[in-house]
Enzyme design. Structure first.
Site, PDB file in Angstrom:
ATOM      1  N   HIS A   1       6.452   7.822  -7.490  1.00 49.42           N
ATOM      2  CA  HIS A   1       7.099   7.093  -8.577  1.00 49.42           C
ATOM      3  C   HIS A   1       8.586   6.878  -8.330  1.00 49.42           C
ATOM      4  O   HIS A   1       9.231   6.121  -9.047  1.00 49.42           O
ATOM      5  CB  HIS A   1       6.832   7.797  -9.916  1.00 49.42           C
ATOM      6  CG  HIS A   1       5.464   7.470 -10.443  1.00 49.42           C
ATOM      7  ND1 HIS A   1       5.241   6.829 -11.634  1.00 49.42           N
ATOM      8  CD2 HIS A   1       4.235   7.652  -9.896  1.00 49.42           C
ATOM      9  CE1 HIS A   1       3.946   6.655 -11.813  1.00 49.42           C
ATOM     10  NE2 HIS A   1       3.314   7.154 -10.775  1.00 49.42           N
TER      11      HIS A   1
ATOM     12  N   SER B   1       4.904   1.986  -5.006  1.00 45.11           N
ATOM     13  CA  SER B   1       3.782   1.892  -4.079  1.00 45.11           C
ATOM     14  C   SER B   1       4.070   0.902  -2.959  1.00 45.11           C
ATOM     15  O   SER B   1       4.774  -0.085  -3.156  1.00 45.11           O
ATOM     16  CB  SER B   1       2.530   1.436  -4.826  1.00 45.11           C
ATOM     17  OG  SER B   1       2.131   2.415  -5.746  1.00 45.11           O
TER      18      SER B   1
ATOM     19  N   LYS C   1      -8.406  -1.454 -13.418  1.00 46.42           N
ATOM     20  CA  LYS C   1      -8.972  -1.622 -12.077  1.00 46.42           C
ATOM     21  C   LYS C   1      -9.372  -0.263 -11.494  1.00 46.42           C
ATOM     22  O   LYS C   1     -10.435  -0.129 -10.882  1.00 46.42           O
ATOM     23  CB  LYS C   1      -7.950  -2.305 -11.171  1.00 46.42           C
ATOM     24  CG  LYS C   1      -8.543  -2.738  -9.839  1.00 46.42           C
ATOM     25  CD  LYS C   1      -7.549  -3.531  -9.010  1.00 46.42           C
ATOM     26  CE  LYS C   1      -8.148  -3.873  -7.649  1.00 46.42           C
ATOM     27  NZ  LYS C   1      -7.228  -4.615  -6.793  1.00 46.42           N
ATOM     28  N   ASP C   2      -8.517   0.760 -11.693  1.00 47.48           N
ATOM     29  CA  ASP C   2      -8.854   2.109 -11.232  1.00 47.48           C
ATOM     30  C   ASP C   2     -10.111   2.613 -11.920  1.00 47.48           C
ATOM     31  O   ASP C   2     -10.963   3.238 -11.288  1.00 47.48           O
ATOM     32  CB  ASP C   2      -7.695   3.080 -11.500  1.00 47.48           C
ATOM     33  CG  ASP C   2      -6.606   2.978 -10.435  1.00 47.48           C
ATOM     34  OD1 ASP C   2      -6.851   2.318  -9.409  1.00 47.48           O
ATOM     35  OD2 ASP C   2      -5.522   3.559 -10.634  1.00 47.48           O
TER      36      ASP C   2
ATOM     37  N   GLU D   1     -18.832  22.449   7.759  1.00 42.54           N
ATOM     38  CA  GLU D   1     -19.173  21.311   6.925  1.00 42.54           C
ATOM     39  C   GLU D   1     -18.767  20.018   7.632  1.00 42.54           C
ATOM     40  O   GLU D   1     -17.862  20.008   8.462  1.00 42.54           O
ATOM     41  CB  GLU D   1     -18.421  21.422   5.586  1.00 42.54           C
ATOM     42  CG  GLU D   1     -18.951  22.524   4.697  1.00 42.54           C
ATOM     43  CD  GLU D   1     -20.232  22.094   3.975  1.00 42.54           C
ATOM     44  OE1 GLU D   1     -21.296  22.082   4.623  1.00 42.54           O
ATOM     45  OE2 GLU D   1     -20.164  21.789   2.787  1.00 42.54           O
TER      46      GLU D   1
END
Lengths: 253, 490
Positions: free
Chosen positions: B216, B220, B244-245, B288
């Site tokens: 922030h 971005s 959208k997220d 894994e």
């Protein structure tokens, strides 16, 4: 785009997880009623499978994570479960005088184990430990087909050049092919009451069904819940897709 | 933070709170109107998705911990009790076990996004580094979590991985004893792993907070990699990206829950349904799936690094030094120019040849000594080499913002980087496959080859591209690129 990427990722990963383990010949690929997203257990097969377990397998193999009360999931009534449990003699205690005592089994008891402990089991079985069967289909790759294959995969003689020690048998699907368990099932060894075929193949299929249920008793409710969850999420995702479209309608991007 | 200008809120209760702790003002600023580039693609959903997975893991994990018994004799049974007798226990455990896999899937895609679009570059270096810290913490957490069911793979995975630390010279064995709480993997190991497995997610949460904070500050990155220059380039975070997220998260959840409900054991290993047995080693110990590429790097170093190997390296380096044209080595040689050799009157070009000849001579001398007197000694044993290579592979990620100095961020304008990076990704998948196979046959040289490319991407390819990759003309703003694209469509 997103789905494609995730699918590729999932596909790339899955064979790695599947490839591990195994050994021996390629396992048979049987059709099972419990496969697929809508798969369920066949109650008749489960009851017959339990009959095989209790009359044959349980002579050597424990199933320590199951209780007699769990058998109600096979379609037995509470009274039938009580009757099944009471056939077994359980050692309980100590009582008020500090003594252990014997009593008939109750539905809340765990399946009675054939041996007091692992050492006793090994001593009786020529040094080999019969594994607990509660989780056997989850503890082997392609578990159901493995169990079915193992039970039907015995051969009368070892191939030429292979020596079997006393108490060893040749099995196509066993890791290393040499197994300490004598062929446990053969045609006609167990009498079915419901008229099903009394063949080795039918026995093996039934007990495999039972062992799969024992390892994943939650499977039916899990899949039913899963269908609802995915249906809900799909509708929700569709709505959010439309919402997103609408909000972004006037944005050039 | 203190005070600042703040608009009065209408709701008196909110205003009362906000004037004392401006939490509503902050939320409005950071998640309401927060200016976000308008040209994100769906790759930009994976930060939010990873966050959802972290919260899912913490909630299911805490609930599982209410029923789980961290004791070597009872852990396996308690997990089975969760699966069979705890209400919806099977759901909790399958969500948690598959959640770990899907958390890693989300984070790997998030990292792919960061590398593909150059999000780690100035001014987001610290943001990226905090992300790698989260990744490292996740790996430690996931590893310890996998030990808790105390199945065969739990036990033997723990044995193999903790044993790695014994390769560290001098203090290695003490570290291993400390990790084990004894002289083998046993109950004290399980209890401390449980305690740390419970702790680590909250540490991750704290670093995620720093990660988001740093985001922030810089804002971005975006698929074009050019900075947002004004209002026409950005959108408020809400409702555009919240919605959208939300859509992206739901699609991801469908796939995740598809696994959790219909193939819950496909991503795990059957051996972990066999209770841990210190006397029986599984034929094939694998971690894994999300650790497999790193496991392959660990096992790729099958050889000791000894004096002879170093000498061969010196000769090869010397030859390369002489053969490489001057301009490619300019920056290294410029540094040398200030050295003693230059003081003696050698120019940079002379130094190049001199260094090359020096390296070759020294290398050949060592080799000659080996052939004549059999003089050789091990510098890095294979086991330590493997451990260094594995941890080094993550160290490369930390160093990435300082290695890649090319001024262009996005792969869209870096065709060479794009090709090299996509090969790097494919290479990582091959490493993963190698890690899942037994370390024998042609899997060993294949792991070595792919490990070599993993490192070469950082150490050789990126520095060359810094110099050689042309700087293409970038769009002057996000908005302009968007308008141009829309014009093309018509």
């Amino acid at each position: 785009m997103l789905r494609v990427i995730l699918l590729i990722g999932a596909l790339a990963v899955s064979p790695v997880a599947h490839a591990a383990g195994g050994g021996g010949e390629k396992l048979p690929n049987e059709h099972w009623s419990f496969e697929g997203p809508f798969g369920t257990y066949d109650r008749g097969a489960l009851q017959r499978g339990y009959q095989i377990y209790s009359q044959v397998c349980s002579a050597c193999h424990s199933m320590k994570y199951l209780s007699y009360r769990n058998l109600s999931a096979l379609g037995y009534s509470p009274d039938e479960v009580k009757a099944i449990a009471s056939q077994y003699t359980i050692i309980d205690g100590p009582d008020d005088e500090g003594e252990m005592f014997e009593r008939p089994g109750k539905p809340s008891d765990r399946f009675k184990a054939p041996y007091a402990n692992d050492n006793a089991a090994k001593y009786v079985n020529n040094g080999a430990l019969p594994p607990d069967l509660s989780l056997i289909t989850k503890a082997r790759p392609n578990g159901a087909n493995y169990v079915y294959g193992l039970l039907t995969g015995y051969e009368d003689h070892a191939p030429e050049g292979e020596e079997l020690a006393t108490g060893q048998y040749w099995n196509k699907y066993m890791d290393g092919h040499k197994i300490a368990m004598a062929p446990p099932l053969a045609d006609e060894v167990v009498a079915y009451e419901d008229g099903s075929a009394t063949t080795l193949d039918q026995y093996a299929r039934d007990v495999t069904q039972f062992l799969t249920w024992a390892a994943e008793p939650e499977m039916e409710v899990r899949k039913r819940t899963g269908i609802k969850v995915l249906l809900f999420l799909s509708i929700f995702a569709f709505i959010m897709w439309r919402v997103k479209k609408k909000i972004w309608k006037n944005v050039k991007y | 933070m203190a005070g600042g200008t703040r608009e009065k809120l209408d709701n008196p209760v909110m205003e009362w709170v906000d004037s004392r702790l401006p939490i509503f003002t902050m939320m409005q600023k950071e998640y309401g109107v927060f200016p976000t580039p308008k040209n994100f693609n769906y790759f930009w959903n994976f930060g939010a998705i990873a966050m959802v997975m972290l919260v899912t893991m913490i909630i299911t994990g805490i609930t599982l911990a209410m029923h789980y018994v961290p004791h070597a004799d009872m852990a396996f049974d308690s997990v089975e009790r969760i699966m069979r007798d705890v209400n919806h226990g099977w759901l909790l455990r399958y969500l948690h076990a598959n959640g770990a896999s899907f958390f890693f899937i989300a984070v790997y895609i998030h990292m792919f996004r960061g590398m593909y679009y150059g999000s780690y570059k100035q001014p987001r270096e610290l943001l990226w580094i905090l992300g790698v810290v989260i990744f490292l913490l996740m790996m430690a957490t996931a590893f310890m979590g996998y030990v808790l069911p105390w199945g065969q793979m739990s036990f033997w995975g723990a044995t193999v991985i903790t044993n790695l630390f014994s390769a560290i010279p001098l203090v290695g064995d003490s570290i291993v004893t400390l990790l084990w709480g004894g002289f083998s993997v046993d109950n004290p190991t399980l209890t401390r792993f449980f305690a740390l497995h419970y702790l680590m997610p909250f540490v991750i949460f704290a670093v995620v907070f720093l990660h988001v904070w740093a985001l922030h500050i810089t804002g971005s990155n975006n698929p074009l990699g050019v900075d947002a220059k004004g209002k026409q380039d950005t959108l408020p975070f809400h409702p555009y990206y919240t919605m959208k997220d939300a859509f992206g998260i739901l699609v991801f959840l469908i796939i995740y829950l598809g696994y959790a409900f219909f193939a819950p054991n496909d991503l795990g290993h059957p051996d972990n349904y066999i209770p841990a047995n210190p006397l029986v080693t599984p034929s094939h110990i694998v971690p894994e799936w999300y650790f497999l590429p790193f496991y392959a790097i660990l096992r790729a170093i099958t050889f000791d690094v000894d004096l002879v190997l170093v000498a061969v390296g010196m000769v090869a380096l010397g030859v390369a030094f002489i053969a490489t044209p001057y301009k490619y080595l300019e920056s290294i040689l410029k540094m040398m120019e200030k050295s003693f050799l230059n003081f003696l009157g050698f120019s940079a070009k002379n130094i190049k040849t001199l260094k090359g000849v020096g390296l070759i001579t020294l290398g050949l001398a060592i080799l000659l000594n080996y052939f004549l007197n059999d003089f050789n000694f091990t510098i890095i044993p294979a086991k330590l080499g493997g451990v260094l290579a594995m941890f080094g592979s993550i160290a490369m990620l930390f160093a990435l913002p300082f290695i890649d100095k090319h001024p262009v961020r996005s792969s869209r304008f870096r065709p060479y980087y794009k090709a090299a990076f996509l090969i790097f990704v494919a290479n990582a998948f091959v490493l993963g496959i190698c890690g899942g196979k037994p370390a024998e046959g042609f899997w060993v040289p294949l792991s070595q080859l792919t490990t070599a490319y993993y490192y070469a991407f950082f150490i050789v390819v990126l520095p060359i591209l810094n110099k050689k990759e042309p700087v293409l003309e970038l769009p002057s703003s996000i908005n302009e690129a968007v308008l141009a694209k829309n014009k093309d469509k018509k």
